[in-house]
Design an enzyme around this catalytic site. Structure first.
Site, PDB file in Angstrom:
ATOM      1  N   LYS A 120      -5.499   0.620  -1.218  1.00 20.71           N
ATOM      2  CA  LYS A 120      -7.033   0.846  -1.836  1.00 20.71           C
ATOM      3  C   LYS A 120      -7.728  -0.268  -2.429  1.00 20.71           C
ATOM      4  O   LYS A 120      -9.000  -0.355  -2.642  1.00 20.71           O
ATOM      5  CB  LYS A 120      -7.004   2.183  -2.651  1.00 20.71           C
ATOM      6  CG  LYS A 120      -5.907   2.057  -3.882  1.00 20.71           C
ATOM      7  CD  LYS A 120      -5.972   3.455  -4.349  1.00 20.71           C
ATOM      8  CE  LYS A 120      -4.794   3.643  -5.129  1.00 20.71           C
ATOM      9  NZ  LYS A 120      -4.226   5.145  -5.449  1.00 20.71           N
ATOM     10  N   LYS A 162      -0.065  -8.452  -7.620  1.00 22.25           N
ATOM     11  CA  LYS A 162      -1.305  -8.120  -8.631  1.00 22.25           C
ATOM     12  C   LYS A 162      -1.552  -9.110  -9.505  1.00 22.25           C
ATOM     13  O   LYS A 162      -2.864  -9.419  -9.787  1.00 22.25           O
ATOM     14  CB  LYS A 162      -0.902  -6.884  -9.418  1.00 22.25           C
ATOM     15  CG  LYS A 162      -0.534  -5.499  -8.631  1.00 22.25           C
ATOM     16  CD  LYS A 162      -1.765  -4.879  -8.204  1.00 22.25           C
ATOM     17  CE  LYS A 162      -1.338  -3.548  -7.081  1.00 22.25           C
ATOM     18  NZ  LYS A 162      -2.453  -3.243  -6.374  1.00 22.25           N
ATOM     19  N   LYS A 172      -0.080  -3.495   4.446  1.00 23.08           N
ATOM     20  CA  LYS A 172      -0.058  -2.060   4.150  1.00 23.08           C
ATOM     21  C   LYS A 172      -1.518  -1.744   3.959  1.00 23.08           C
ATOM     22  O   LYS A 172      -2.372  -2.388   3.051  1.00 23.08           O
ATOM     23  CB  LYS A 172       0.742  -1.714   3.009  1.00 23.08           C
ATOM     24  CG  LYS A 172       0.280  -2.079   1.555  1.00 23.08           C
ATOM     25  CD  LYS A 172       1.258  -1.124   0.545  1.00 23.08           C
ATOM     26  CE  LYS A 172       0.659  -1.490  -0.878  1.00 23.08           C
ATOM     27  NZ  LYS A 172       0.731  -0.093  -1.664  1.00 23.08           N
TER      28      LYS A 172
HETATM   29  P1  ATP Z   1      -2.742  -0.649  -4.143  1.00 20.47           P
HETATM   30  O1  ATP Z   1      -2.805  -0.661  -2.567  1.00 20.47           O
HETATM   31  O2  ATP Z   1      -4.081  -0.603  -4.652  1.00 20.47           O
HETATM   32  O3  ATP Z   1      -1.709  -1.196  -5.000  1.00 20.47           O
HETATM   33  P2  ATP Z   1      -1.742   2.005  -3.565  1.00 20.47           P
HETATM   34  O4  ATP Z   1      -2.675   2.384  -2.309  1.00 20.47           O
HETATM   35  O5  ATP Z   1      -0.521   1.374  -3.118  1.00 20.47           O
HETATM   36  O6  ATP Z   1      -2.458   1.019  -4.368  1.00 20.47           O
HETATM   37  P3  ATP Z   1      -0.331   3.726  -5.269  1.00 20.47           P
HETATM   38  O7  ATP Z   1      -0.856   4.416  -6.350  1.00 20.47           O
HETATM   39  O8  ATP Z   1       0.107   2.108  -5.917  1.00 20.47           O
HETATM   40  O9  ATP Z   1      -1.420   3.231  -4.165  1.00 20.47           O
HETATM   41  O10 ATP Z   1       0.688   4.417  -4.546  1.00 20.47           O
HETATM   42  C1  ATP Z   1       0.814   5.865  -4.319  1.00 20.47           C
HETATM   43  C2  ATP Z   1       2.032   6.315  -3.438  1.00 20.47           C
HETATM   44  O11 ATP Z   1       1.693   5.868  -2.174  1.00 20.47           O
HETATM   45  C3  ATP Z   1       3.291   5.341  -3.678  1.00 20.47           C
HETATM   46  O12 ATP Z   1       4.347   6.268  -3.499  1.00 20.47           O
HETATM   47  C4  ATP Z   1       3.234   4.407  -2.640  1.00 20.47           C
HETATM   48  O13 ATP Z   1       4.539   3.928  -2.260  1.00 20.47           O
HETATM   49  C5  ATP Z   1       2.443   5.112  -1.539  1.00 20.47           C
HETATM   50  N1  ATP Z   1       1.897   4.009  -0.770  1.00 20.47           N
HETATM   51  C6  ATP Z   1       0.626   3.340  -0.947  1.00 20.47           C
HETATM   52  N2  ATP Z   1       0.289   2.780   0.236  1.00 20.47           N
HETATM   53  C7  ATP Z   1       1.060   2.993   1.080  1.00 20.47           C
HETATM   54  C8  ATP Z   1       0.999   2.795   2.475  1.00 20.47           C
HETATM   55  N3  ATP Z   1       0.037   2.131   3.061  1.00 20.47           N
HETATM   56  N4  ATP Z   1       1.986   3.410   3.451  1.00 20.47           N
HETATM   57  C9  ATP Z   1       2.729   4.240   2.953  1.00 20.47           C
HETATM   58  N5  ATP Z   1       2.795   4.624   1.583  1.00 20.47           N
HETATM   59  C10 ATP Z   1       1.933   4.156   0.599  1.00 20.47           C
END
Ligand code: ATP
Ligand code: LTN
Length: 328
Positions: free
Chosen positions: A196, A111, A193
């Protein structure tokens, strides 16, 4: 009954990775555990955000929990900033967290790289606040995606260190990462991965995407060389990712899907079927989600009640920790 705690940051549209990697498991867990599901808005403000979007995102994150099947009669749902015990506990834990420990955090490094001009103390301290979230509720299990395991490990370290220094206070939590779905990859780049904060919206499927948009995104999704539908994340990351998604939305094992597509010679048909399955999976969710958002007062009431109940649990842990430290 054992306690489960987890949360999602209201930092943007929730995508299929969040749903399949995290929220889908929560719905199963609430049958057998006392569950606490938090909308972690104090975590969301550690990276650039717009205040107006933050409040809408918080409401939508709560609506997502509810539409996915989290039942407020069984589980606690609340917003992190509604319970000040979290920030107070984070301050206490700050005094035992070590700077090099936090400097090692992958998410902090990533980040910081992403937001070079906004590397703030909150972003650095993020894992300590997360430890406070978890430890306040005597949590046994923390279901998260693979990317968050390092943070849960820190929560364990801080709990042990506190207990050793000041006397037994915190339960040592464990992370729970479901292998399948732990890491849904980006549709436009299967080596990263689904996220968002990805640059292109072709990276992710937002839970509220229309069927046309979903079909378009999956049609445009990157594929691998060859034409076999085989699960092999090393050599076929894109098809493996689509198989994972297909399997999770239909509850069919990957091996079964591989068999079903044994004789297929084109990725196009396969992608069309994946898209149809995702649409079918999301349609009932979207209906519930939209209905809920038409009644924001009801969502707010659930969150208010949830915060009250949450505080009844957290204040006991906080009081105990302060007492052990000699804070009068
Ligand atoms: P960013 O990608 O902007 O960091 P994020 O999409 O990872 O955000 P978070 O709010 O950080 O969203 O994550 C919420 C939950 O979703 C966490 O438990 C995280 O591990 C899970 N998660 C996020 N992205 C993935 C993914 N691509 N596959 C599986 N689980 C995910
Ligand atoms: N950092 C987590 C969100 C989060 C969380 C938590 C998850 C904040 N506090 C406590 C589990 C338990 C993320 O998914 N990005």
């Amino acid at each position: 009954m054992k306690t489960v705690f987890s949360g999602v940051r209201p930092s943007g549209a929730i995508h299929l990775g969040n749903y399949l990697g995290a929220i889908k498991n929560w719905v199963e867990l609430q049958k057998n555990y006392q569950c606490v599901f938090c909308v972690v808005d104090y975590h969301a403000i550690t990276t650039p955000f717009s205040p107006k979007e933050l409040s809408q995102n918080a409401l939508e994150t709560a609506a997502t929990y509810l539409a996915a099947g989290i039942d407020p009669k069984q589980s606690l749902i609340f917003v992190q900033s509604h319970n000040p015990d979290h920030t107070e506990m984070a301050w206490i834990l700050n005094t035992i967290a070590r700077i090099p420990e936090l400097e090692r955090m992958t998410q902090f490094k990533e980040k910081s790289e992403e937001h070079k001009s906004a590397i703030n103390m909150g972003l650095f301290d993020y894992p300590v606040l997360m430890a406070a979230d978890i430890l306040l509720y005597g949590t046994d299990i923390v279901p998260v995606g693979e990317d968050q395991e390092q943070h849960v490990e820190l929560a364990r370290t801080l709990a042990r260190r506190f207990n050793q220094t000041f006397g037994e206070t915190f339960k040592i939590p464990e992370s729970m990462v479901r292998k399948e779905g732990a890491r849904i990859m980006g549709l436009d780049d299967p080596n990263k991965k689904m996220s968002k904060s990805a640059e292109s919206s072709l990276n992710y499927i937002v839970l509220t995407d229309t069927p046309e948009v979903i079909k378009g995104k999956i049609k445009k999704a990157v594929t691998d060389s060859g034409s076999e539908i085989k699960y092999n994340p090393e050599n076929k990351p894109a098809i493996s990712n689509l198989l994972t998604i297909y399997s999770l939305v239909t509850d069919k094992p990957i091996e079964q899907l591989e068999k079903d597509y044994k004789d297929h010679t084109s990725y196009a048909d396969f992608k069309k079927d994946v898209a149809d399955a995702v649409v079918e999976f999301l349609t009932p969710f979207q209906k519930k989600f939209n209905d809920l958002l038409e009644k924001p007062k009801e969502i707010k009431k659930i969150l208010e009640d949830g915060a009250k109940e949450a505080r009844e649990i957290s204040e006991k842990t906080l009081r105990e920790a302060k007492k052990k430290m000699g804070l009068i």
